[in-house]
Design an enzyme around this catalytic site. Sequence first.
Site, PDB file in Angstrom:
ATOM      1  NE  ARG B 302      -1.693   2.123   3.417  1.00 60.91           N
ATOM      2  CZ  ARG B 302      -1.563   2.150   4.742  1.00 60.91           C
ATOM      3  NH1 ARG B 302      -2.172   1.296   5.523  1.00 60.91           N
ATOM      4  NH2 ARG B 302      -0.777   3.064   5.303  1.00 60.91           N
ATOM      5  CG  HIS B 306      -6.332   2.849   6.084  1.00 60.43           C
ATOM      6  ND1 HIS B 306      -6.442   1.528   5.763  1.00 60.43           N
ATOM      7  CD2 HIS B 306      -7.563   3.248   6.487  1.00 60.43           C
ATOM      8  CE1 HIS B 306      -7.687   1.136   5.967  1.00 60.43           C
ATOM      9  NE2 HIS B 306      -8.380   2.158   6.409  1.00 60.43           N
ATOM     10  CE1 TYR B 315       1.181   3.586   8.656  1.00 62.48           C
ATOM     11  CE2 TYR B 315      -0.053   5.361   9.710  1.00 62.48           C
ATOM     12  CZ  TYR B 315       0.092   4.460   8.677  1.00 62.48           C
ATOM     13  OH  TYR B 315      -0.828   4.410   7.666  1.00 62.48           O
TER      14      TYR B 315
HETATM   15  C1  TPP Z   1     -14.047  -5.163  12.336  1.00 62.89           C
HETATM   16  C2  TPP Z   1     -13.339  -3.918  11.975  1.00 62.89           C
HETATM   17  N1  TPP Z   1     -12.417  -3.420  12.824  1.00 62.89           N
HETATM   18  C3  TPP Z   1     -11.759  -2.289  12.520  1.00 62.89           C
HETATM   19  C4  TPP Z   1     -12.008  -1.623  11.358  1.00 62.89           C
HETATM   20  C5  TPP Z   1     -11.275  -0.334  11.013  1.00 62.89           C
HETATM   21  N2  TPP Z   1     -10.376  -0.594   9.895  1.00 62.89           N
HETATM   22  C6  TPP Z   1     -10.738  -0.285   8.635  1.00 62.89           C
HETATM   23  S1  TPP Z   1      -9.613  -0.813   7.533  1.00 62.89           S
HETATM   24  C7  TPP Z   1      -8.608  -1.433   8.732  1.00 62.89           C
HETATM   25  C8  TPP Z   1      -7.344  -2.099   8.361  1.00 62.89           C
HETATM   26  C9  TPP Z   1      -7.539  -3.131   7.316  1.00 62.89           C
HETATM   27  O1  TPP Z   1      -6.330  -3.714   6.981  1.00 62.89           O
HETATM   28  P1  TPP Z   1      -6.258  -4.816   5.869  1.00 62.89           P
HETATM   29  O2  TPP Z   1      -7.217  -5.895   6.144  1.00 62.89           O
HETATM   30  O3  TPP Z   1      -4.829  -5.210   5.748  1.00 62.89           O
HETATM   31  O4  TPP Z   1      -6.744  -4.080   4.549  1.00 62.89           O
HETATM   32  P2  TPP Z   1      -6.062  -2.858   3.794  1.00 62.89           P
HETATM   33  O5  TPP Z   1      -6.635  -1.620   4.385  1.00 62.89           O
HETATM   34  O6  TPP Z   1      -4.596  -2.924   3.998  1.00 62.89           O
HETATM   35  O7  TPP Z   1      -6.447  -3.033   2.378  1.00 62.89           O
HETATM   36  C10 TPP Z   1      -9.157  -1.222   9.989  1.00 62.89           C
HETATM   37  C11 TPP Z   1      -8.529  -1.596  11.248  1.00 62.89           C
HETATM   38  C12 TPP Z   1     -12.992  -2.161  10.515  1.00 62.89           C
HETATM   39  N3  TPP Z   1     -13.322  -1.563   9.365  1.00 62.89           N
HETATM   40  N4  TPP Z   1     -13.632  -3.299  10.833  1.00 62.89           N
END
Ligand code: TPP
Lengths: 338, 411
Positions: B302, B306, B315
Site C-alpha cells: 500500500r 490507508h 508510522y
Molecule cells: C471489524 C473492523 N475493525 C476495525 C475496522 C477499522 N479498519 C478499517 S480498515 C482497517 C485495516 C484493514 O487492513 P487490511 O485488512 O490489511 O486491509 P487494507 O486496508 O490494507 O487493504 C481497519 C482496522 C474495521 N473496518 N472493521
Amino acid sequence: MTATETKTQEARPGFKVMTLLEAITDAMRTEMRNDDRVVVFGEDVGKKGGVFGATLGLQDEFGEQRCFDTPLSECGIIGAGVGMALYGMRPIAEIQFLDFIYPAFDQIVSEAAKMRYRSGGEYTCPMVIRSPYGGGIRGGHYHSQSAEAYFCHTPGLKVVIPSTPADAKGLLIASIRDEDPVMFLEPKRIYRHGKGEVPLGEHVVPLGKGRIAREGKDVTILCYGAMVHVCEQAAEEAEKAGRSVEIVDLRTLVPLDEQIVLESVKKTGRAVVVYEAPKTCGYGAELSALIAEKCIEHLEGPVVRVAGFDTPFPYTLEPLYMPDVKRVLAGIEKTFVW
Amino acid sequence: MTARSKPKKKPVARPAAKAPARPAPKPAKRAPAPGPKAVPTETAPTGTVFFVLEDDGTVARGKDPNLPRDVLLFLYEQMVQVREFDRRMLMLQRQGRIGFYGPILGQEAATVGSVAALEARDWIFPALREGAAAMMRGLSLTTAISQLIGNELDRCKGRQMPCHYTFKEGNYYGMSSVIGTQISHAVGAAMAARIRGDDVVVLGYMGDGATSANDFHCGMNFAAVYRSPCVLFCQNNQWAISVPCSKQSVSETIAQKGIAYGMPFVRVDGNDVLAVYAATRDAVARARAGDGPTFIEAVTYRRLGHSSSDDPSKYRDEAEVKAWERKDPVDRFRRYLTARSLWNEAAETALKERIAKAVNDAIAAAEAVGPPADETLITDVFAQVTPQLREQLADAMAVAGKRVNDGAFPL
Ligand SMILES: Cc1ncc(C[n+]2csc(CCOP(=O)(O)OP(=O)(O)O)c2C)c(N)n1
Ligand SMILES: [Mg+2]
C-alpha cells in the site's frame, strides 16, 4: 459549565483548556502514571496514537508493554482484556469505532458482564472499553452508530458517556478505577468541537451522577453525549420564545442517576428525551418508562422522544437522520401542545 | 448441508515435518521458474513467492505464459485505468468534492490480474481495495463516482461511505465496512453454488489485517470442510492502517495459514499481473473441477495512506515506500509489453487520453446528479416500509431545516 462557554477563557491555575479528546488522553496518562496495572491497547493505538489521536504520546511515555497495537480482532482485544482484568490488571481496550464492536459482543455480553455474578464474586472484570460512537462525521453506516442500548440492556455493564472535556477526564478516571466493566462511549462528533477547562492531575467525576447542564423551569430535556450541545442550542432558541428549558446531562446511563431525572421532571412537569440512536427500544424508551412509573402525576404533557430513525445509519441523508435543533424544538412544543 | 451432499474427505497433503524456525524472508526468496501451466501450490511454508516478471519487466526463459495479445492488452489497459481513476478520485477528495477515498496505488495488478482470471458468471466478494473489479465487470464510471458522492444514481442510495460499490448484474457483492465479514459470505455463496449445481466459482478478497478477524478463520474452515468452489485471495499490502503485517501475525507467511485448514495455498508476487493471473486461473480451475478452495496470498504494498484521512509518515519509513516503487506493477508490465512490441509511446498517449476523457465525462455526469430523495432514508430497511418509519420521516420532514454535514471523516 458547558464546553462552549469556556471556549475562549484562559484556564485558571490548576486547570488547562482542552478538547474532549485531549481530556481523554489526559485521563489515561494520569491513571497510567498512578497505577502500573493500567494498560491501553487496541488497533492503531501505538505509534499512530489511535485513528482519532486519543492515545497520542502514550506509547512514547509508557512503552510498548503498556500501550500496544493489537491484531485486527475486536474479539481478541476484548477477550484478552477480560483475561487481563481477571488476573488483576486494569485494562483499557480501545475499539476503533463502536460500529466494529460486534465481533466482540460475545466476550462483552457473555463474559465481561457476567464474570462477577457467575463466579460468586471470586473473579471480576475491572476493564474499560473505550470506543468512539455516534454520528455527525459523515461516516455512513459503519462509522456512526449509537449502540449504547445493547450494553445498557446487559446486566453487569456500566455505560458512561461524557459530553464535556472536564467530564470526559473525570468520568474516565472513575471508570478506570471502577471495580466492574465499563463501556466508555465517546461522542466523536465533539472530540474537537469546543474546548473546556479541565483540572490537571487527579480529577474524578463519580459514576452514577448526572449533571444539570442548564437550569430551567418549564420543561426538562434528558440527554447525553453530543446531543447535550444540540439541546443547549435548542434551549437558547426556546428561551427566546419564552420557554425556560432545563437540561439534564445523564453522564452515566448505567447506573442511572434517577434522582436528578425525577427531581427535574417533577419541577418542570414536562420531559423531552433526546438521543441519536434508533428510536425503538433506545435508551430514551427506558427514561420515558421511568418517568411514567415514578412521576406521572407531575406530568403536564406527554414524554416526547426525539431520536434517530429506526433505520441503519445513512450517509448522504445523515442531516435528516440526526436530531437537530429544529427537531428538539419541535419536541419541546409537543410537550405543551398535544 | 445434508449428509448426502457432504463431500468425501480427500486427503490434503500436509507438511511432512515442522518447518524449522527461520527469520522472516525479507526480501522473500523466489521460486525457481515453473512453467506457465501449473502454478505450484504448497503444503509447507517455504516463503517462496511465485512470479513471472522481473522487476524490470523481463521474463526468465521458459517462464512466459504467452498469453494471447488481447488478454495482455486488456490487463494493461485495465491497470492503467484503475490507476488513473484512483488518482483522480483522490484529487476529488482533496478538493472536497467527495468525502473520503481509499486509494489502491501499487495494488492494481492484484485486483486486475485476479478478476481477469474469472468467467463473467463467477462471483466476486471484494474487500476494501477491489472496487476496480466492479468496473471491470461493467459498472459505469459515472455510477461508480456517484457511489463516491452518494447521490441519487448511487446504487447504495447514498447510504454507505465512499468505496462501497455494489453491482449485482456483475456478480459483484456490496460489502460492509466491517473487516472480514465478506470472507464467510464468499464461502457460503460458493457452498450454495455447489448445492445448486451451478458452474460458478467465487473469488473472495481480504486484506492482511483481515486474516486476524473471526470471519477469516471460520471462512477458511468452512471453505475447506465443504470443499467449496472458492478462491480466497489475500492482498497482503504489508499494512493494516498503522499496523505492519509483522505485528498482525508472526506466521512466516500469510499463505501458510492454509495449512491449518487443510487448504492448498500459493504465495504470489502481487505486483506481477501475469503471476497473479496465472495463480488465480489455476485456483479457479481447481475450484471449478470440484477440487475445492485455494488460498492465495498476493504480496504487494500500500503505497499511500490507508485512506484520504491517514498520514502514514507518522508510522512508517519513506524508504520502504521508495523500495516498493521500484516494483511498480504498471511499469513492470509496460516494459514487458514494450519489449514484445505490443505497446509503444503512441498507444500509451492514446490510452491515457481516452481514459482521461472517460473519467472527466463521468465526473461531470455524476456531479450533475442530486442527492437521493428524502424517502430513501426509510426504504429498504425491510421489503415494506413500516408505519413507524413513515411517521418518523413525516415528523422529521415537518421540521427539517437546512442540511449541513459538519463532520470530517477522520479515517
Ligand atoms: C471489524 C473492523 N475493525 C476495525 C475496522 C477499522 N479498519 C478499517 S480498515 C482497517 C485495516 C484493514 O487492513 P487490511 O485488512 O490489511 O486491509 P487494507 O486496508 O490494507 O487493504 C481497519 C482496522 C474495521 N473496518 N472493521
Ligand atoms: Mg493491508
